[in-house]
Design a protein around this motif. Structure first.
Motif, PDB file in Angstrom:
ATOM      1  N   VAL A 243     -40.981  20.373  40.936  1.00 21.38           N
ATOM      2  CA  VAL A 243     -39.917  19.721  40.234  1.00 21.38           C
ATOM      3  C   VAL A 243     -38.769  21.131  39.864  1.00 21.38           C
ATOM      4  O   VAL A 243     -37.861  20.831  40.262  1.00 21.38           O
ATOM      5  N   GLY A 244     -39.385  22.017  39.085  1.00 26.42           N
ATOM      6  CA  GLY A 244     -38.101  22.687  38.846  1.00 26.42           C
ATOM      7  C   GLY A 244     -37.498  23.728  39.402  1.00 26.42           C
ATOM      8  O   GLY A 244     -36.207  23.376  39.664  1.00 26.42           O
ATOM      9  N   ASP A 245     -38.263  23.612  40.693  1.00 21.16           N
ATOM     10  CA  ASP A 245     -37.209  24.586  41.867  1.00 21.16           C
ATOM     11  C   ASP A 245     -36.346  23.786  42.473  1.00 21.16           C
ATOM     12  O   ASP A 245     -35.631  24.363  42.886  1.00 21.16           O
ATOM     13  N   THR A 246     -37.154  22.651  42.955  1.00 19.63           N
ATOM     14  CA  THR A 246     -36.115  21.747  43.796  1.00 19.63           C
ATOM     15  C   THR A 246     -34.768  21.392  42.637  1.00 19.63           C
ATOM     16  O   THR A 246     -33.332  21.755  43.021  1.00 19.63           O
ATOM     17  N   ALA A 247     -35.334  21.287  41.101  1.00 16.68           N
ATOM     18  CA  ALA A 247     -33.490  20.832  40.778  1.00 16.68           C
ATOM     19  C   ALA A 247     -32.965  22.088  40.847  1.00 16.68           C
ATOM     20  O   ALA A 247     -31.444  21.985  40.717  1.00 16.68           O
ATOM     21  N   ARG A 248     -33.349  22.832  40.527  1.00 16.57           N
ATOM     22  CA  ARG A 248     -32.669  24.217  40.143  1.00 16.57           C
ATOM     23  C   ARG A 248     -31.624  24.655  41.724  1.00 16.57           C
ATOM     24  O   ARG A 248     -30.862  24.741  41.018  1.00 16.57           O
ATOM     25  N   CYS A 249     -33.451  24.292  42.394  1.00 19.78           N
ATOM     26  CA  CYS A 249     -31.559  24.292  44.096  1.00 19.78           C
ATOM     27  C   CYS A 249     -30.992  23.765  44.407  1.00 19.78           C
ATOM     28  O   CYS A 249     -30.100  23.867  45.459  1.00 19.78           O
ATOM     29  N   THR A 250     -30.939  22.466  43.837  1.00 22.12           N
ATOM     30  CA  THR A 250     -30.007  22.193  44.050  1.00 22.12           C
ATOM     31  C   THR A 250     -28.779  21.459  43.517  1.00 22.12           C
ATOM     32  O   THR A 250     -27.479  21.197  43.832  1.00 22.12           O
ATOM     33  N   THR A 251     -28.605  22.261  42.091  1.00 26.49           N
ATOM     34  CA  THR A 251     -27.541  22.590  40.955  1.00 26.49           C
ATOM     35  C   THR A 251     -26.849  23.458  41.454  1.00 26.49           C
ATOM     36  O   THR A 251     -27.294  24.208  42.084  1.00 26.49           O
ATOM     37  N   ARG A 252     -25.661  22.353  40.774  1.00 33.43           N
ATOM     38  CA  ARG A 252     -24.421  24.295  40.495  1.00 33.43           C
ATOM     39  C   ARG A 252     -24.824  24.950  39.530  1.00 33.43           C
ATOM     40  O   ARG A 252     -25.565  24.897  38.650  1.00 33.43           O
ATOM     41  N   SER A 253     -23.826  26.308  39.871  1.00 28.11           N
ATOM     42  CA  SER A 253     -24.240  26.887  38.615  1.00 28.11           C
ATOM     43  C   SER A 253     -24.186  26.664  37.215  1.00 28.11           C
ATOM     44  O   SER A 253     -24.187  27.251  35.961  1.00 28.11           O
ATOM     45  N   THR A 254     -22.862  25.714  36.967  1.00 28.34           N
ATOM     46  CA  THR A 254     -22.173  25.248  35.686  1.00 28.34           C
ATOM     47  C   THR A 254     -23.082  24.270  35.802  1.00 28.34           C
ATOM     48  O   THR A 254     -23.436  23.973  33.951  1.00 28.34           O
ATOM     49  N   ASP A 255     -23.990  24.008  35.977  1.00 31.48           N
ATOM     50  CA  ASP A 255     -25.284  22.463  35.616  1.00 31.48           C
ATOM     51  C   ASP A 255     -26.786  23.619  34.492  1.00 31.48           C
ATOM     52  O   ASP A 255     -26.560  24.159  34.779  1.00 31.48           O
ATOM     53  N   THR A 256     -26.871  22.518  33.875  1.00 34.91           N
ATOM     54  CA  THR A 256     -27.964  23.130  33.382  1.00 34.91           C
ATOM     55  C   THR A 256     -29.329  21.528  33.337  1.00 34.91           C
ATOM     56  O   THR A 256     -29.261  20.987  33.052  1.00 34.91           O
ATOM     57  N   VAL A 257     -30.284  22.374  33.825  1.00 35.85           N
ATOM     58  CA  VAL A 257     -31.764  21.975  34.200  1.00 35.85           C
ATOM     59  C   VAL A 257     -32.901  21.996  33.064  1.00 35.85           C
ATOM     60  O   VAL A 257     -33.345  23.042  33.076  1.00 35.85           O
ATOM     61  N   ALA A 258     -33.445  21.530  32.315  1.00 43.23           N
ATOM     62  CA  ALA A 258     -34.380  21.511  31.393  1.00 43.23           C
ATOM     63  C   ALA A 258     -35.687  21.412  31.324  1.00 43.23           C
ATOM     64  O   ALA A 258     -35.583  20.261  31.564  1.00 43.23           O
ATOM     65  N   ARG A 259     -36.244  21.503  30.734  1.00 43.38           N
ATOM     66  CA  ARG A 259     -37.851  20.652  31.208  1.00 43.38           C
ATOM     67  C   ARG A 259     -38.547  21.229  29.773  1.00 43.38           C
ATOM     68  O   ARG A 259     -38.052  21.386  28.653  1.00 43.38           O
ATOM     69  N   ILE A 260     -37.611  19.338  28.571  1.00 41.06           N
ATOM     70  CA  ILE A 260     -37.923  19.326  27.524  1.00 41.06           C
ATOM     71  C   ILE A 260     -38.720  18.262  26.883  1.00 41.06           C
ATOM     72  O   ILE A 260     -39.224  17.995  25.763  1.00 41.06           O
ATOM     73  N   GLY A 261     -39.919  18.425  28.022  1.00 45.52           N
ATOM     74  CA  GLY A 261     -40.978  18.197  27.058  1.00 45.52           C
ATOM     75  C   GLY A 261     -42.445  17.790  28.695  1.00 45.52           C
ATOM     76  O   GLY A 261     -42.520  18.757  29.642  1.00 45.52           O
ATOM     77  N   GLY A 262     -43.660  17.268  28.409  1.00 46.11           N
ATOM     78  CA  GLY A 262     -44.502  17.864  28.852  1.00 46.11           C
ATOM     79  C   GLY A 262     -44.120  17.497  30.581  1.00 46.11           C
ATOM     80  O   GLY A 262     -44.191  18.418  30.940  1.00 46.11           O
ATOM     81  N   ASP A 263     -44.024  16.140  30.618  1.00 45.39           N
ATOM     82  CA  ASP A 263     -43.376  16.510  31.902  1.00 45.39           C
ATOM     83  C   ASP A 263     -42.119  15.600  32.074  1.00 45.39           C
ATOM     84  O   ASP A 263     -42.044  15.351  33.351  1.00 45.39           O
ATOM     85  N   GLU A 264     -41.474  15.905  31.029  1.00 42.81           N
ATOM     86  CA  GLU A 264     -39.761  15.269  31.129  1.00 42.81           C
ATOM     87  C   GLU A 264     -38.612  16.319  31.306  1.00 42.81           C
ATOM     88  O   GLU A 264     -38.866  17.201  30.381  1.00 42.81           O
ATOM     89  N   PHE A 265     -37.938  16.022  32.294  1.00 44.55           N
ATOM     90  CA  PHE A 265     -36.529  17.134  32.529  1.00 44.55           C
ATOM     91  C   PHE A 265     -35.880  16.595  32.213  1.00 44.55           C
ATOM     92  O   PHE A 265     -35.427  15.233  32.089  1.00 44.55           O
ATOM     93  N   ALA A 266     -33.923  17.262  31.665  1.00 42.03           N
ATOM     94  CA  ALA A 266     -33.274  17.030  31.715  1.00 42.03           C
ATOM     95  C   ALA A 266     -31.964  17.805  32.541  1.00 42.03           C
ATOM     96  O   ALA A 266     -32.542  18.459  32.706  1.00 42.03           O
ATOM     97  N   VAL A 267     -30.872  17.241  33.182  1.00 40.42           N
ATOM     98  CA  VAL A 267     -30.222  17.841  33.392  1.00 40.42           C
ATOM     99  C   VAL A 267     -28.863  17.787  33.088  1.00 40.42           C
ATOM    100  O   VAL A 267     -28.096  16.053  32.934  1.00 40.42           O
ATOM    101  N   ILE A 268     -28.209  18.681  32.998  1.00 38.48           N
ATOM    102  CA  ILE A 268     -26.995  18.074  32.213  1.00 38.48           C
ATOM    103  C   ILE A 268     -25.525  18.738  33.108  1.00 38.48           C
ATOM    104  O   ILE A 268     -25.789  19.570  34.184  1.00 38.48           O
ATOM    105  N   LEU A 269     -24.829  17.425  33.566  1.00 38.43           N
ATOM    106  CA  LEU A 269     -23.831  17.329  34.966  1.00 38.43           C
ATOM    107  C   LEU A 269     -22.381  17.148  34.466  1.00 38.43           C
ATOM    108  O   LEU A 269     -21.869  16.999  33.969  1.00 38.43           O
ATOM    109  N   PRO A 270     -21.525  18.861  33.914  1.00 33.50           N
ATOM    110  CA  PRO A 270     -20.796  19.305  33.404  1.00 33.50           C
ATOM    111  C   PRO A 270     -20.082  18.668  34.461  1.00 33.50           C
ATOM    112  O   PRO A 270     -19.817  18.534  36.021  1.00 33.50           O
ATOM    113  N   ASP A 271     -18.266  18.071  34.576  1.00 30.12           N
ATOM    114  CA  ASP A 271     -17.222  17.674  35.575  1.00 30.12           C
ATOM    115  C   ASP A 271     -17.694  16.674  36.446  1.00 30.12           C
ATOM    116  O   ASP A 271     -17.760  17.103  37.894  1.00 30.12           O
ATOM    117  N   THR A 272     -18.727  15.710  36.147  1.00 24.64           N
ATOM    118  CA  THR A 272     -19.443  14.897  37.074  1.00 24.64           C
ATOM    119  C   THR A 272     -19.519  13.259  36.544  1.00 24.64           C
ATOM    120  O   THR A 272     -19.854  13.293  34.667  1.00 24.64           O
TER     121      THR A 272
END
Length: 360
Positions: A243-272
């Motif tokens: 999940v981490g690798d896939t999300a990181r490869c899909t996001t832009r440099s301005t986006d933030t991908v985070a693992r915020i819990g056990g199996d919970e992830f979050a993505v901040i998408l600016p200008d979107t």
């Protein structure tokens, strides 16, 4: 803290108070040099004037350390170097008296410059000290010994400043690495919960200033506990890394991908906006679903919230995205659901495009 431009209040306060302490020490040592036994050839008037001037500078720095304009600290260190140079001039050597060793005071300036200044600024200050000292040695006519004293003194202060500077750079780099490590999830290499919380508020504040949309996505792996129970924790870790690798490869440099819990992830998408976030979420979901774990595909549920439409504050926006995620699970998992505000944005954009298509 390595520059004297664009300082924070705390940095300016620290640099001001340290400089004030150096000037105060200089004033005290000058007075002691007058009161204690000294060469009869010293210029008492010059020393009293120096003591008064350095004491006044120290007082002003202690009183107003946070109100100094840019460039003040470089100027202060030049003033300190000039003061030490004058103390050498007034110590009586030019009238045949013995050296008081005042040149050792340049070391304090070298320590300050090595710790607080950039490499270029430090080099400029050391160059100024070398020039000042050369000038005063020529003025007091010491003969051939002047070159030896100049080389020893300049070499000493250069080495002192250089050692402190290198140690400070090493310390700064270590602190940066520790700071990054404290905000990074060790398993996936993504931002962790602490880093996510620290980044979300500034990103929303930027959205408030610019008026640009910002979207938040919360997601978790479907039936993650079953993966761990059935296939083992190694398989669970592999799923998290996928999940981490896939999300990181899909996001832009301005986006933030985070693992915020056990199996919970979050993505901040600016200008979107919500529609862009939905398309992104679906791309990630489908890319992850194409990955195979032992026993079947890996799937995720995702919830989307849009800044302003679903909340202005970080906690409210996060809660809206979390409710949308919960709804995605209730609807059978392996899908993306938008929060009410984001859903309305998507509908409005779809209607607008439909109307434009009909007109054309």
């Amino acid at each position: 803290m390595r520059v004297s431009r664009g300082l924070t209040t705390a940095q300016s306060d620290t640099m001001g108070r340290v400089a004030a302490t150096l000037f105060l020490i200089g004033a005290v040592m000058t007075v002691l040099g007058i009161l204690l036994p000294h060469s009869p050839q010293i210029d008492l008037g010059g020393f009293w004037a120096m003591a008064a001037a350095t004491a006044l500078v120290a007082l002003l720095l202690f009183r107003y350390p946070r109100r100094l304009p840019a460039g003040t600290y470089e100027a202060l260190m030049l003033l300190a170097s000039l003061t030490v140079t004058l103390s050498i001039y007034f110590n009586g050597e030019r009238h045949g008296g013995l050296s008081a060793g005042n040149q050792v005071l340049y070391v304090w300036i070298a320590l300050y410059c090595g710790y607080f200044f950039t490499t270029v600024m430090m080099a400029a200050q050391l160059g100024a000290i070398a020039a000042f000292y050369a000038g005063v040695l020529l003025t007091i006519h010491l003969g051939p010994v002047a070159l030896t004293r100049w080389l020893i003194t300049v070499g000493m202060i250069t080495a002192t400043a250089g050692i402190v500077h290198v140690l400070r750079q090493h310390n700064d780099e270590l602190l940066k690495r520790l700071s990054r490590a404290a905000r990074t999830d060790s398993l996936t290499g993504l931002v962790n919960r602490q880093g996510f919380d620290e980044l979300l508020e500034p990103e929303l504040a930027r959205g408030r200033r610019t008026g640009q949309p910002t979207a938040l996505i919360l997601a978790d792996i479907d039936r993650f506990k079953e993966i761990n129970d059935r296939l083992g924790h190694a398989a669970g870790d592999a799923a998290l890394r996928i999940v981490g690798d896939t999300a990181r490869c899909t996001t832009r440099s301005t986006d933030t991908v985070a693992r915020i819990g056990g199996d919970e992830f979050a993505v901040i998408l600016p200008d979107t906006d919500a529609e862009g976030a939905f398309l992104f979420a679906e791309r990630v979901r489908e890319a992850i679903m194409s990955q195979q774990l032992e026993g079947g595909p890996l799937t995720m549920s995702l919830g989307i919230a849009e800044f302003d439409a679903d909340g202005l504050a970080p906690d409210i926006l996060t809660r809206s995205a979390d409710k949308a995620l919960y709804e995605a699970k209730e609807l059978g998992r392996n899908q993306t659901v938008a929060a009410p505000g984001a859903r309305e944005t998507i509908r409005s954009e779809a209607k607008r495009r439909l109307m434009m298509s009909a007109v054309s």
